[in-house]
Design an enzyme around this catalytic site. Structure first.
Site, PDB file in Angstrom:
ATOM      1  N   GLU A  98      42.915  43.640  34.789  1.00  0.00           N
ATOM      2  CA  GLU A  98      42.827  42.881  33.541  1.00  0.00           C
ATOM      3  C   GLU A  98      43.088  43.814  32.370  1.00  0.00           C
ATOM      4  OE1 GLU A  98      39.381  40.235  31.313  1.00  0.00           O
ATOM      5  OE2 GLU A  98      39.491  40.193  33.498  1.00  0.00           O
ATOM      6  N   ASP A 100      42.659  43.495  28.206  1.00  0.00           N
ATOM      7  CA  ASP A 100      41.998  42.581  27.263  1.00  0.00           C
ATOM      8  C   ASP A 100      42.175  42.934  25.798  1.00  0.00           C
ATOM      9  OD1 ASP A 100      40.843  41.210  29.338  1.00  0.00           O
ATOM     10  OD2 ASP A 100      38.870  42.092  29.114  1.00  0.00           O
ATOM     11  N   GLU A 102      40.074  41.102  22.732  1.00  0.00           N
ATOM     12  CA  GLU A 102      39.092  40.091  22.341  1.00  0.00           C
ATOM     13  C   GLU A 102      38.782  40.284  20.863  1.00  0.00           C
ATOM     14  OE1 GLU A 102      35.649  40.105  24.826  1.00  0.00           O
ATOM     15  OE2 GLU A 102      36.776  39.749  26.668  1.00  0.00           O
TER      16      GLU A 102
END
Length: 285
Positions: A98, A100, A102
């Site tokens: 993953e 990311d 955010e």
């Protein structure tokens, strides 16, 4: 002659399969939210909304194994405390990979926090957080993930925030063998998102809306039947300049500027969190 024409057609087909701009309907599906996610303006705009009942999210139709993804976002304006807007790549399963972005909301007038993390073989704990040098709610800005066999680079409007190098030769896992989809979502995380959960979501401000104005995907499409579209047998594989892209001296200088002036958390300096010693990539990278 026929061979040259065939190669040319394969090249055009490859470009169509691996580079996408401007049509969300063609490349993404709204996957949850019961109507709170919308594709508008003939595919030129996508919006995600959050209210007390539910958030919303979308996912790419394709999976990719390496690529450069640019996404234009305008984040939730006003009092966005408790909300989280995400934009990330991920595979599936307990040992997933993953990458990311955010965006942690905040009270009106307080800055957003950009939270970045990387998972390799199911293990994350590689967080770095930043403020931005502009208001990300006033206009669209481009948030980019470059993922190639050498490194992962997070950028905002072309300015790199962070680089995570492939240090597999030193025993450090790196995402390289699991195809990932592109995801984005807007959801309520007021138990942790703003000041560690001290500031809760003000539902009187709902619905909260994040907007997506454009995107560009230059990537290797992966399918279980055919593998990667960027295999060595593909005539245009050598034209994927992002596959070998790395930071030059200007890029390194920009990262140093960002990290000196806007970084607010770095797992590589958190000795309280890692009392037995910092992760090995912190000294090798």
């Amino acid at each position: 002659m026929a061979c040259k024409i065939l190669i040319g057609l394969l090249f055009l087909a490859f470009l169509a399969a691996t580079s996408a701009t401007n049509n969300f309907s063609q490349y993404f599906d709204i996957t949850w939210g019961n109507g709170r996610g919308k594709i508008l303006n003939k595919g030129q705009l996508l919006t995600l909304s959050l209210d007390k009942a539910s958030g919303s999210g979308f996912r790419s139709k394709n999976e990719y194994l390496f690529g450069k993804i640019d996404m234009q976002l305008k984040l939730v304006p006003g009092n966005s405390a408790g909300t989280v807007t995400t934009y990330y790549l991920s595979s599936l399963g307990d040992s997933h990979d993953e990458i990311d972005f955010e965006f942690l909301g905040n009270l009106s007038g307080d800055p957003y926090i950009v939270h970045t993390n990387i998972y390799a073989q199911g293990k994350g704990n590689k967080e770095q957080q930043f403020y931005l040098w502009f208001d990300p709610t006033k206009d669209f800005h481009t948030y980019s993930i470059l993922w190639n066999p050498q490194s992962i680079i997070f950028s905002v409007d072309g300015t790199p925030l962070r680089e995570f190098k492939n240090l597999e030769s030193k025993g450090i896992p790196f995402p390289k063998s699991q195809a990932m989809s592109i995801y984005s979502s807007l959801w309520d995380a007021d138990n942790w998102a703003t000041r560690g959960g001290l500031v809760k979501t003000d539902w009187a401000q709902a619905p909260f809306t994040a907007s997506y104005g454009n995107f560009n995907i230059q990537a290797c499409v992966w399918t279980s039947s055919s593998g990667s579209s960027c295999s060595s047998k593909t005539p245009s594989s050598s034209n994927q300049t992002w596959m070998k892209q790395s930071l030059d001296s200007t890029g390194h200088a920009r990262i140093q500027w960002v990290q000196k002036n806007y970084m607010i958390y770095n797992y590589c300096t958190d000795t309280k969190r890692f009392p037995q010693g910092l992760p090995p990539e912190c000294s090798l990278g």
